[in-house]
Write a protein that holds these residues in place. Sequence first.
Motif, PDB file in Angstrom:
ATOM      1  N   LEU A 161     -32.918  10.669  -9.389  1.00 51.99           N
ATOM      2  CA  LEU A 161     -32.244  11.674  -9.534  1.00 51.99           C
ATOM      3  C   LEU A 161     -32.695  12.535 -10.664  1.00 51.99           C
ATOM      4  CD1 LEU A 161     -29.292  12.730  -8.392  1.00 51.99           C
ATOM      5  CD2 LEU A 161     -28.204  11.753 -10.409  1.00 51.99           C
ATOM      6  N   ASP A 162     -32.620  13.955 -10.480  1.00 51.99           N
ATOM      7  CA  ASP A 162     -33.035  14.966 -11.588  1.00 51.99           C
ATOM      8  C   ASP A 162     -31.853  16.142 -11.871  1.00 51.99           C
ATOM      9  OD1 ASP A 162     -33.503  17.046  -9.500  1.00 51.99           O
ATOM     10  OD2 ASP A 162     -35.214  16.057  -9.231  1.00 51.99           O
ATOM     11  N   GLY A 199     -34.829  20.017 -14.834  1.00 53.40           N
ATOM     12  CA  GLY A 199     -35.808  19.436 -14.334  1.00 53.40           C
ATOM     13  C   GLY A 199     -36.120  18.229 -14.786  1.00 53.40           C
ATOM     14  N   ASP A 200     -35.470  17.619 -15.660  1.00 53.74           N
ATOM     15  CA  ASP A 200     -35.528  15.993 -16.023  1.00 53.74           C
ATOM     16  C   ASP A 200     -35.007  15.458 -15.181  1.00 53.74           C
ATOM     17  OD1 ASP A 200     -36.339  17.367 -18.767  1.00 53.74           O
ATOM     18  OD2 ASP A 200     -34.297  16.866 -19.564  1.00 53.74           O
ATOM     19  N   ALA A 201     -35.620  13.858 -15.272  1.00 59.45           N
ATOM     20  CA  ALA A 201     -35.396  13.162 -14.005  1.00 59.45           C
ATOM     21  C   ALA A 201     -35.273  11.877 -14.588  1.00 59.45           C
ATOM     22  CB  ALA A 201     -36.643  13.207 -13.280  1.00 59.45           C
ATOM     23  N   ILE A 202     -34.651  10.804 -13.682  1.00 60.81           N
ATOM     24  CA  ILE A 202     -34.434   9.561 -13.998  1.00 60.81           C
ATOM     25  C   ILE A 202     -34.414   8.890 -12.834  1.00 60.81           C
ATOM     26  CG2 ILE A 202     -31.891   9.609 -13.654  1.00 60.81           C
ATOM     27  CD1 ILE A 202     -31.703   8.295 -16.700  1.00 60.81           C
ATOM     28  N   ASP A 203     -34.910   7.417 -13.051  1.00 59.03           N
ATOM     29  CA  ASP A 203     -34.964   6.408 -11.992  1.00 59.03           C
ATOM     30  C   ASP A 203     -34.243   5.318 -12.355  1.00 59.03           C
ATOM     31  OD1 ASP A 203     -38.124   7.867 -11.530  1.00 59.03           O
ATOM     32  OD2 ASP A 203     -36.811   7.319  -9.619  1.00 59.03           O
ATOM     33  N   VAL A 204     -33.296   4.800 -11.675  1.00 59.19           N
ATOM     34  CA  VAL A 204     -32.492   3.551 -12.055  1.00 59.19           C
ATOM     35  C   VAL A 204     -32.737   2.451 -11.032  1.00 59.19           C
ATOM     36  CG1 VAL A 204     -30.290   2.612 -12.560  1.00 59.19           C
ATOM     37  CG2 VAL A 204     -30.926   5.146 -13.213  1.00 59.19           C
ATOM     38  N   PHE A 205     -32.985   1.323 -11.514  1.00 59.89           N
ATOM     39  CA  PHE A 205     -33.438   0.239 -10.337  1.00 59.89           C
ATOM     40  C   PHE A 205     -32.219  -0.894 -11.009  1.00 59.89           C
ATOM     41  CE2 PHE A 205     -37.062   2.187 -12.231  1.00 59.89           C
ATOM     42  CZ  PHE A 205     -37.690   2.463 -10.992  1.00 59.89           C
ATOM     43  N   VAL A 206     -31.483  -1.422  -9.894  1.00 61.45           N
ATOM     44  CA  VAL A 206     -30.469  -2.474 -10.116  1.00 61.45           C
ATOM     45  C   VAL A 206     -30.653  -3.754  -9.568  1.00 61.45           C
ATOM     46  CG1 VAL A 206     -27.742  -2.673 -10.273  1.00 61.45           C
ATOM     47  CG2 VAL A 206     -29.021  -0.243 -10.614  1.00 61.45           C
ATOM     48  N   LYS A 207     -30.160  -4.827  -9.977  1.00 63.98           N
ATOM     49  CA  LYS A 207     -30.243  -6.035  -9.442  1.00 63.98           C
ATOM     50  C   LYS A 207     -28.733  -6.486  -9.560  1.00 63.98           C
ATOM     51  CE  LYS A 207     -33.092 -10.257  -9.302  1.00 63.98           C
ATOM     52  NZ  LYS A 207     -33.434  -9.897  -7.784  1.00 63.98           N
ATOM     53  N   LEU A 208     -28.207  -7.033  -8.323  1.00 68.53           N
ATOM     54  CA  LEU A 208     -26.984  -7.441  -7.999  1.00 68.53           C
ATOM     55  C   LEU A 208     -26.890  -8.857  -7.629  1.00 68.53           C
ATOM     56  CD1 LEU A 208     -26.661  -4.158  -6.402  1.00 68.53           C
ATOM     57  CD2 LEU A 208     -24.370  -4.677  -7.798  1.00 68.53           C
ATOM     58  N   SER A 261     -29.600  12.425 -22.390  1.00 71.27           N
ATOM     59  CA  SER A 261     -29.551  11.992 -21.138  1.00 71.27           C
ATOM     60  C   SER A 261     -30.306  10.403 -21.444  1.00 71.27           C
ATOM     61  CB  SER A 261     -30.568  12.732 -20.146  1.00 71.27           C
ATOM     62  OG  SER A 261     -31.985  12.677 -20.500  1.00 71.27           O
ATOM     63  N   ILE A 262     -31.148  10.385 -22.042  1.00 71.85           N
ATOM     64  CA  ILE A 262     -32.113   9.086 -22.280  1.00 71.85           C
ATOM     65  C   ILE A 262     -30.881   8.099 -23.166  1.00 71.85           C
ATOM     66  CG2 ILE A 262     -33.887   7.877 -23.485  1.00 71.85           C
ATOM     67  CD1 ILE A 262     -35.574  10.156 -22.319  1.00 71.85           C
ATOM     68  N   ALA A 263     -30.522   8.578 -24.144  1.00 69.59           N
ATOM     69  CA  ALA A 263     -29.586   7.670 -24.962  1.00 69.59           C
ATOM     70  C   ALA A 263     -28.369   7.339 -24.130  1.00 69.59           C
ATOM     71  CB  ALA A 263     -28.940   8.443 -26.389  1.00 69.59           C
ATOM     72  N   ARG A 288     -24.238  19.991 -21.616  1.00 69.39           N
ATOM     73  CA  ARG A 288     -24.565  18.475 -21.758  1.00 69.39           C
ATOM     74  C   ARG A 288     -24.055  17.433 -20.955  1.00 69.39           C
ATOM     75  NH1 ARG A 288     -29.410  18.412 -23.933  1.00 69.39           N
ATOM     76  NH2 ARG A 288     -29.651  18.957 -25.926  1.00 69.39           N
ATOM     77  N   ILE A 289     -22.984  17.751 -20.429  1.00 65.73           N
ATOM     78  CA  ILE A 289     -22.310  16.813 -19.715  1.00 65.73           C
ATOM     79  C   ILE A 289     -23.116  16.370 -18.440  1.00 65.73           C
ATOM     80  CG2 ILE A 289     -20.163  16.534 -17.975  1.00 65.73           C
ATOM     81  CD1 ILE A 289     -18.485  17.659 -19.994  1.00 65.73           C
ATOM     82  N   LYS A 290     -23.965  17.346 -17.961  1.00 69.04           N
ATOM     83  CA  LYS A 290     -24.677  17.012 -16.923  1.00 69.04           C
ATOM     84  C   LYS A 290     -25.959  16.122 -17.513  1.00 69.04           C
ATOM     85  CE  LYS A 290     -24.155  20.187 -13.483  1.00 69.04           C
ATOM     86  NZ  LYS A 290     -23.591  19.554 -12.185  1.00 69.04           N
ATOM     87  N   CYS A 291     -26.240  16.221 -18.622  1.00 74.18           N
ATOM     88  CA  CYS A 291     -27.470  15.384 -19.476  1.00 74.18           C
ATOM     89  C   CYS A 291     -26.862  14.054 -19.379  1.00 74.18           C
ATOM     90  CB  CYS A 291     -27.826  16.036 -20.628  1.00 74.18           C
ATOM     91  SG  CYS A 291     -28.253  17.814 -20.643  1.00 74.18           S
ATOM     92  N   GLY A 292     -25.690  14.081 -20.110  1.00 71.74           N
ATOM     93  CA  GLY A 292     -24.812  12.585 -20.208  1.00 71.74           C
ATOM     94  C   GLY A 292     -24.815  11.964 -19.182  1.00 71.74           C
ATOM     95  N   THR A 293     -24.386  12.631 -18.042  1.00 69.06           N
ATOM     96  CA  THR A 293     -23.939  11.696 -16.729  1.00 69.06           C
ATOM     97  C   THR A 293     -25.002  11.597 -15.964  1.00 69.06           C
ATOM     98  OG1 THR A 293     -23.220  13.981 -15.651  1.00 69.06           O
ATOM     99  CG2 THR A 293     -21.759  12.468 -17.053  1.00 69.06           C
TER     100      THR A 293
END
Length: 131
Positions: A30-31, A36-45, A63-65, A102-107
């Motif tokens: 998601l970016d 333009g910042d982006a994040i990739d999340v990987f999950v094991k369930l 966003s990172i914190a 900043r809410i967009k960054c945090g979420t």
Amino acid sequence: MSFYREKILDHYSNPRNAGVLQDADCAHHLDNPLCGDAIDVFVKLRDNKIVDIAFQAGGCAISIAAMSMLSEKVKGMSRDAVLKLSEDDIIALLGIPLTMSRIKCGTLGLNALQSAIQKYDKQRTTKNSRS
Ligand code: FES
């Protein structure tokens, strides 16, 4: 510097659960279109619980914190509980008020995580309806 700002800087410079999960059950990219910042999340369930999570992000301190703190919080949580988390929970984790931008960054991380789980649910539903 306040305790919360120190905590944010600590998670930003030393993000917990940073990296890739090769055997993830689901992942999502998601970016933030505003920056333009982006994040990739990987999950094991397992049994509808988050047993492992990792992320890679190129973004601002908030966003990172937020993703780093969130990754610690959700380990062991049920997928249903994770899907119910909201921006208020992120603000509570960060411990500081956030402006609208900043809410967009945090979420960003929370949205990526919830999308990964929803994608996983959809794949399972499709698979089950075929069998
Ligand atoms: Fe890009 Fe915060 S400025 S996610």
